[in-house]
Scaffold this motif. Sequence first.
Motif, mmCIF file in Angstrom:
data_model
loop_
_atom_site.group_PDB
_atom_site.id
_atom_site.type_symbol
_atom_site.label_atom_id
_atom_site.label_comp_id
_atom_site.label_asym_id
_atom_site.label_seq_id
_atom_site.Cartn_x
_atom_site.Cartn_y
_atom_site.Cartn_z
ATOM 1 N N TRP A 116 -16.276 -2.740 -6.891
ATOM 2 C CA TRP A 116 -14.920 -2.228 -6.664
ATOM 3 C C TRP A 116 -14.258 -1.979 -8.011
ATOM 4 C CZ3 TRP A 116 -12.034 -0.328 -2.834
ATOM 5 C CH2 TRP A 116 -10.675 -0.164 -3.067
ATOM 6 N N THR A 117 -13.852 -0.748 -8.264
ATOM 7 C CA THR A 117 -13.252 -0.401 -9.557
ATOM 8 C C THR A 117 -11.768 -0.079 -9.449
ATOM 9 O OG1 THR A 117 -13.911 1.925 -9.280
ATOM 10 C CG2 THR A 117 -15.443 0.460 -10.456
ATOM 11 N N GLY A 118 -11.211 -0.220 -8.251
ATOM 12 C CA GLY A 118 -9.807 0.117 -8.058
ATOM 13 C C GLY A 118 -8.882 -1.050 -8.369
ATOM 14 N N ARG A 119 -7.647 -0.890 -7.936
ATOM 15 C CA ARG A 119 -6.610 -1.871 -8.206
ATOM 16 C C ARG A 119 -6.862 -3.173 -7.460
ATOM 17 N NH1 ARG A 119 -0.162 -1.443 -6.743
ATOM 18 N NH2 ARG A 119 0.497 -3.161 -8.076
ATOM 19 N N ARG A 120 -6.446 -4.282 -8.078
ATOM 20 C CA ARG A 120 -6.539 -5.609 -7.478
ATOM 21 C C ARG A 120 -5.158 -6.269 -7.549
ATOM 22 N NH1 ARG A 120 -12.220 -7.677 -7.744
ATOM 23 N NH2 ARG A 120 -13.506 -5.932 -8.487
ATOM 24 N N TRP A 121 -4.795 -7.060 -6.526
ATOM 25 C CA TRP A 121 -3.487 -7.688 -6.508
ATOM 26 C C TRP A 121 -3.516 -8.964 -5.665
ATOM 27 C CZ3 TRP A 121 -2.414 -6.918 -1.290
ATOM 28 C CH2 TRP A 121 -2.974 -5.768 -0.718
ATOM 29 N N LEU A 122 -2.550 -9.834 -5.908
ATOM 30 C CA LEU A 122 -2.431 -11.097 -5.191
ATOM 31 C C LEU A 122 -1.590 -10.922 -3.938
ATOM 32 C CD1 LEU A 122 -1.637 -13.571 -8.116
ATOM 33 C CD2 LEU A 122 -3.859 -13.202 -7.030
ATOM 34 N N LEU A 123 -1.902 -11.697 -2.895
ATOM 35 C CA LEU A 123 -1.017 -11.805 -1.743
ATOM 36 C C LEU A 123 -0.329 -13.159 -1.810
ATOM 37 C CD1 LEU A 123 -3.121 -9.529 -0.701
ATOM 38 C CD2 LEU A 123 -2.122 -10.072 1.518
ATOM 39 N N GLN A 124 -0.921 -14.168 -1.163
ATOM 40 C CA GLN A 124 -0.348 -15.502 -1.247
ATOM 41 C C GLN A 124 -1.406 -16.539 -0.926
ATOM 42 O OE1 GLN A 124 2.844 -15.468 1.645
ATOM 43 N NE2 GLN A 124 1.472 -15.936 3.336
ATOM 44 N N ALA A 125 -1.148 -17.764 -1.378
ATOM 45 C CA ALA A 125 -2.002 -18.903 -1.072
ATOM 46 C C ALA A 125 -1.138 -19.956 -0.409
ATOM 47 C CB ALA A 125 -2.639 -19.454 -2.352
ATOM 48 N N GLY A 126 -1.729 -20.719 0.505
ATOM 49 C CA GLY A 126 -0.919 -21.686 1.234
ATOM 50 C C GLY A 126 -1.721 -22.859 1.738
ATOM 51 N N ALA A 127 -1.004 -23.755 2.436
ATOM 52 C CA ALA A 127 -1.596 -24.962 2.995
ATOM 53 C C ALA A 127 -1.507 -24.903 4.508
ATOM 54 C CB ALA A 127 -0.868 -26.201 2.465
ATOM 55 N N ALA A 128 -2.475 -25.488 5.172
ATOM 56 C CA ALA A 128 -2.478 -25.512 6.631
ATOM 57 C C ALA A 128 -1.566 -26.620 7.134
ATOM 58 C CB ALA A 128 -3.899 -25.740 7.134
ATOM 59 N N GLY A 129 -1.121 -26.484 8.381
ATOM 60 C CA GLY A 129 -0.335 -27.541 8.995
ATOM 61 C C GLY A 129 1.138 -27.254 9.006
ATOM 62 N N SER A 130 1.918 -28.295 9.190
ATOM 63 C CA SER A 130 3.363 -28.161 9.338
ATOM 64 C C SER A 130 4.016 -27.619 8.083
ATOM 65 C CB SER A 130 3.971 -29.522 9.673
ATOM 66 O OG SER A 130 5.381 -29.458 9.657
ATOM 67 N N THR A 131 5.099 -26.883 8.278
ATOM 68 C CA THR A 131 5.877 -26.378 7.151
ATOM 69 C C THR A 131 7.018 -27.317 6.790
ATOM 70 O OG1 THR A 131 7.268 -25.108 8.672
ATOM 71 C CG2 THR A 131 5.361 -23.986 7.718
ATOM 72 N N ARG A 132 7.112 -28.464 7.457
ATOM 73 C CA ARG A 132 8.164 -29.409 7.109
ATOM 74 C C ARG A 132 7.938 -29.965 5.711
ATOM 75 N NH1 ARG A 132 8.368 -33.200 12.564
ATOM 76 N NH2 ARG A 132 8.864 -31.531 14.063
ATOM 77 N N PRO A 133 9.001 -30.206 4.938
ATOM 78 C CA PRO A 133 8.825 -30.771 3.604
ATOM 79 C C PRO A 133 8.302 -32.194 3.680
ATOM 80 C CG PRO A 133 11.148 -30.692 4.206
ATOM 81 C CD PRO A 133 10.415 -29.933 5.264
ATOM 82 N N THR A 134 7.431 -32.549 2.748
ATOM 83 C CA THR A 134 6.897 -33.903 2.696
ATOM 84 C C THR A 134 6.996 -34.412 1.274
ATOM 85 O OG1 THR A 134 4.646 -33.151 2.199
ATOM 86 C CG2 THR A 134 5.233 -33.356 4.526
ATOM 87 N N ALA A 135 6.882 -35.737 1.146
ATOM 88 C CA ALA A 135 6.956 -36.337 -0.183
ATOM 89 C C ALA A 135 5.682 -36.074 -0.975
ATOM 90 C CB ALA A 135 7.189 -37.847 -0.054
ATOM 91 N N GLN A 136 4.583 -35.855 -0.265
ATOM 92 C CA GLN A 136 3.312 -35.644 -0.931
ATOM 93 C C GLN A 136 3.048 -34.150 -1.122
ATOM 94 O OE1 GLN A 136 1.433 -38.113 -2.105
ATOM 95 N NE2 GLN A 136 2.937 -39.583 -1.336
#
Length: 232
Positions: free
Chosen positions: A51-71
């Motif tokens: 592949w010689t065309g353009r490359r770009w980032l989307l996003q990276a994430g974690a599985a599971g709840s989106t609630r904030p946690t201390a860890q």
Amino acid sequence: MDATSSGAVGAGTAQAGAQVEVPARRAAPPADPLAPYLAADFPWYGLDDGWTGRRWLLQAGAAGSTRPTAQPRAIDYGSVGHGEELPMQHQARNGGRFAVVVTVARRPGRRSADGTGMLEATSASSAAWLAGSGLLAAAWPGQLDRALRQDWLDQQSALAWDLADDLAGPGWSPLTLPVNGLPQPFRYRESAYGWVLAGEAPGVLIGAYGRGVSAYGIGFSTIPDLTAYTGR
């Protein structure tokens, strides 16, 4: 998703015609888009040097709840794009030439980040679901109005989930593609909106989706330098 903050500038008291100058507050610098990718404990995959065309980032994430946690939550998956960038949410998704590679960490069954439930072990079906839902988000028919769009997405997402859960079923075909130069089996399917595939790679699971780019002519490899996807 980074946010910048701005506040009202407080008024100073003027004495004998003197002016009080309050320096403007600077907006917070945007978060480094590479940070979640670099925090991952698994290798990232993209299209290989064919592949010689353009490359770009989307996003990276974690599985599971989106609630904030201390860890801090471990990064479980992420995507990188190739070709034309995906349209914004309000834009029609007809047309476009792109291929997106989804890398998913191999994870055992484990408790969710907020401790309220259990997450299933990741599998090629996990990669297929992420790829299928990604294609839907990138390819909903532009002629749908807002009232019908969510109904369409809900219906198609349920279908994509069922298909991802049955990779050995008749909805998928076998396809062999190179991964780091070695042939690797994948499961592949086409739809009116594009194609989706899923399989395994050393250390991870791979999903991919695209349109306007032939899946039969691509290959995957580990990404040696993620800055190739940032335009730096």
